[in-house]
Design a protein around this motif. Structure first.
Motif, PDB file in Angstrom:
ATOM      1  N   MET A 170       0.847  -1.189   0.000  1.00  0.00           N
ATOM      2  CA  MET A 170       0.000   0.000   0.000  1.00  0.00           C
ATOM      3  C   MET A 170       0.887   1.245   0.000  1.00  0.00           C
ATOM      4  O   MET A 170       1.860   1.324   0.760  1.00  0.00           O
ATOM      5  N   THR A 171       0.559   2.220  -0.830  1.00  0.00           N
ATOM      6  CA  THR A 171       1.322   3.466  -0.901  1.00  0.00           C
ATOM      7  C   THR A 171       0.358   4.650  -0.834  1.00  0.00           C
ATOM      8  O   THR A 171      -0.865   4.473  -0.809  1.00  0.00           O
ATOM      9  N   GLU A 172       0.918   5.851  -0.856  1.00  0.00           N
ATOM     10  CA  GLU A 172       0.051   7.031  -0.840  1.00  0.00           C
ATOM     11  C   GLU A 172      -0.827   7.101  -2.079  1.00  0.00           C
ATOM     12  O   GLU A 172      -1.889   7.736  -2.067  1.00  0.00           O
ATOM     13  N   ASN A 173      -0.420   6.428  -3.150  1.00  0.00           N
ATOM     14  CA  ASN A 173      -1.211   6.475  -4.382  1.00  0.00           C
ATOM     15  C   ASN A 173      -2.571   5.803  -4.200  1.00  0.00           C
ATOM     16  O   ASN A 173      -3.578   6.254  -4.761  1.00  0.00           O
ATOM     17  N   GLU A 174      -2.617   4.729  -3.402  1.00  0.00           N
ATOM     18  CA  GLU A 174      -3.895   4.102  -3.083  1.00  0.00           C
ATOM     19  C   GLU A 174      -4.698   4.971  -2.123  1.00  0.00           C
ATOM     20  O   GLU A 174      -5.908   5.161  -2.285  1.00  0.00           O
ATOM     21  N   VAL A 175      -4.021   5.512  -1.114  1.00  0.00           N
ATOM     22  CA  VAL A 175      -4.708   6.330  -0.111  1.00  0.00           C
ATOM     23  C   VAL A 175      -5.313   7.582  -0.740  1.00  0.00           C
ATOM     24  O   VAL A 175      -6.431   7.993  -0.401  1.00  0.00           O
ATOM     25  N   LEU A 176      -4.607   8.191  -1.676  1.00  0.00           N
ATOM     26  CA  LEU A 176      -5.067   9.430  -2.299  1.00  0.00           C
ATOM     27  C   LEU A 176      -5.941   9.181  -3.531  1.00  0.00           C
ATOM     28  O   LEU A 176      -6.284  10.117  -4.249  1.00  0.00           O
TER      29      LEU A 176
END
Length: 554
Positions: free
Chosen positions: A420-426
């Motif tokens: 999981m990275t910020e790309n999924e979170v955002l």
């Protein structure tokens, strides 16, 4: 000595050796279960409950005596994010909190109608949903114990994994693990639900500690973040870092790492700060004055005087209200309860070294409160207001009213089947095979305190970037790579970048992922398969039947 005598002596020695081996094996307690859970966190308890509900035998092996992790240790002002995506056993926990506070007997220090009902972006008490998101520590612990008792779950407390020699591996699977208390736990599936990821690490599963460079996962908010100020936890004025103001030869004040030029987005092995979430009260009959710690040095807090002298006056802004005139007291401001930079070696440290780190954090935080309560240089109005507060006498009663668990905001993070990275979170990247949802901001506390090239003091690492909408958490992020371990699930130290973990690392989410992990483990047992080969369609059906939220459409 003739040959016959020598032979008899040899036989006797062999028999003696075999007896000793048999006695050693007999002395070692062996416990078996379908699912073996290591940890006493909220995730561990929910995983255990769900295992029982799915008809599996389960055992919880807890290093902790008190169950529930941070949920039972002061973090009662829940980081909910979007509460609509909190489902399953996690929501059941908050429903039980609601039921508790519907009883008149729950309001012993305050009338219910006088409680302000303030939550974190949401009302504390949601009558329509019959949930309550704010609670006292002992209430959470009792609910956790109720879950254990109702489901007849066997818990072995104060049992610490033998991290060096305790894990038995065979053909890519954990066969058993042994504790320092000489207890052996044999299982078909294992769940590491600790904040540190000790079972995961001892099982030779890959993990990361610290901040990855932004280039690793094409992120913006990972890596070092100099001069990024998204909360109020930084120095707004030029603060001299030296013991004698203006004298660079006098040495730095306590807790400062030194003069540095920090490049944005560069990775390192440093982690965000830890703290104890103190439960304070201003109720005189239930208040204990702030104690003087074992090792107290007023010079450790000299910087705070300079902060007050600079005009800062936000001391009480994060005394978040709990029922019965109590608080969940969180870090706030440039110099506060976070012991910045003093935990970097914690994740991989020995048990002995971890105890030293925890004691140093306790001494720092107790010393901070004692300093503010007693030092004559503290502004008079601040000191008078502070001395209306103290530790709650009816919380953590067997630990001198101090929280049982430090807030391990981040330790090891698995490098698993999916990261999981910020790309999924955002919302920039779709999440495959969701087993739960998160919604909180990308949230990292400060990582270090340093001297800028200009010669002034600054904190670094604090980030707060709002997630535009709730997001799924991939099944692959709670399981290892197939070539590393076939029967382990990791719902707390899951596979995530540093900055994405800042959003995922919330107690409601850990409960969600603990439940999902045990559901997947049960499916793997039923189908005699590895965790990586669990049929996601079947898993999804089970999770939805458990009233989990997996995406915004469900």
């Amino acid at each position: 000595m003739n040959k016959i005598t020598i032979f008899k002596v040899a036989i006797s020695l062999v028999i003696l050796f075999l007896k000793q081996e048999v006695n050693a094996i007999t002395a070692q307690e062996i416990h078996r279960a379908d699912i073996v859970i290591y940890g006493g966190t909220s995730a561990a308890i929910m995983a255990a409950v769900q295992s029982v509900r799915l008809g599996k035998s389960v055992v919880v092996v807890s290093p902790d005596i008190h169950l529930g992790g941070l949920s039972s240790s002061g973090l009662g002002f829940t980081d909910t994010g979007d509460k609509s995506v909190i489902g399953g056993l996690s929501r059941e926990f908050y429903h039980r909190v609601y039921l508790h506070y519907q009883k008149k007997s729950a309001w012993n220090w305050q009338k219910k109608e006088n409680y302000g009902n303030k939550g974190q972006g949401t009302p504390a008490i949601d009558g329509n949903e019959r949930t309550m998101w704010i609670f006292e520590p002992h209430v959470a612990e009792q609910i956790m114990e109720d879950f254990i008792k109702e489901n007849r779950i066997k818990v072995y407390r104060n049992e610490w994994l033998n991290r060096e020699l305790g894990v038995e591996l065979k053909l890519g699977k954990i066969i058993s693990f042994t504790t320092l208390g000489k207890k052996k736990f044999v299982g078909k599936m294992f769940i590491d639900a600790t904040y540190e990821g000790d079972l995961m690490a001892a099982s030779k599963v890959s993990y990361h500690i610290g901040r990855e460079s932004n280039q690793v996962y094409n992120e913006q908010w990972n890596g070092a973040q100099p001069l990024v100020f998204q909360h109020g936890h930084y120095f707004k004025n030029n603060i001299d870092p030296y013991r004698i103001i203006g004298d660079t030869t006098s040495g730095l004040l306590a807790g400062i790492s030194g003069k540095q030029t920090i490049l944005k987005g560069v990775g390192d092995e440093k982690i965000q700060a830890y703290t104890y979430r103190m439960c304070l009260t201003d109720q005189p009959e239930n208040r204990i004055s702030f104690p003087k710690p074992d090792h107290y040095n007023p010079l450790d807090y000299e910087l705070l005087i300079r902060v007050f002298n600079s005009g800062w006056n936000e001391l009480f802004n994060k005394y978040d209200p709990l029922p019965n005139h109590k608080t969940d007291t969180n870090n706030h401001g440039p110099f506060s309860t976070d012991y910045i930079g003093m935990n970097h070696d914690y994740p991989n440290a020995s048990y002995k070294r971890r105890r030293e780190i925890l004691k140093a954090h306790e001494n720092y935080q107790k010393g901070l409160m004692y300093f503010m309560a007693t030092d004559p240089r503290i502004p008079k109005n601040v000191q008078e207001n502070l001395n209306k507060w103290g530790l709650a006498k009816d919380e953590f009663k067997d630990n001198e009213n101090w929280p049982y668990q430090i807030y391990v905001r981040e330790a090891r993070r698995m490098i698993g089947s999916y990261i999981m990275t910020e790309n999924e979170v955002l919302g920039k990247k779709e999440v495959p095979n969701s087993v739960g949802m998160g919604s909180y901001s990308l949230d990292s506390h400060n990582v270090q305190r340093y001297v800028t090239p200009e010669g002034y003091l600054q904190n670094e690492g604090d980030v707060g970037v709002k997630a535009p909408k709730p997001y799924g958490i991939a099944y692959g992020s709670i399981i290892p790579k197939k070539e590393e371990c076939l029967n382990l699930l990791v719902p707390v130290c899951l596979s995530s970048s540093h900055i994405a973990y800042g959003s995922v690392r919330m107690e409601p989410v850990f409960m969600i992922l603990g439940e999902s992990a045990s559901t997947a483990a049960s499916l793997a047992i039923d189908n005699q398969t590895n965790v990586q080969d669990v049929d996601y369609a079947k898993l999804k059906t089970l999770l939805l039947n458990q009233k989990q939220r997996l995406n915004l459409q469900d």
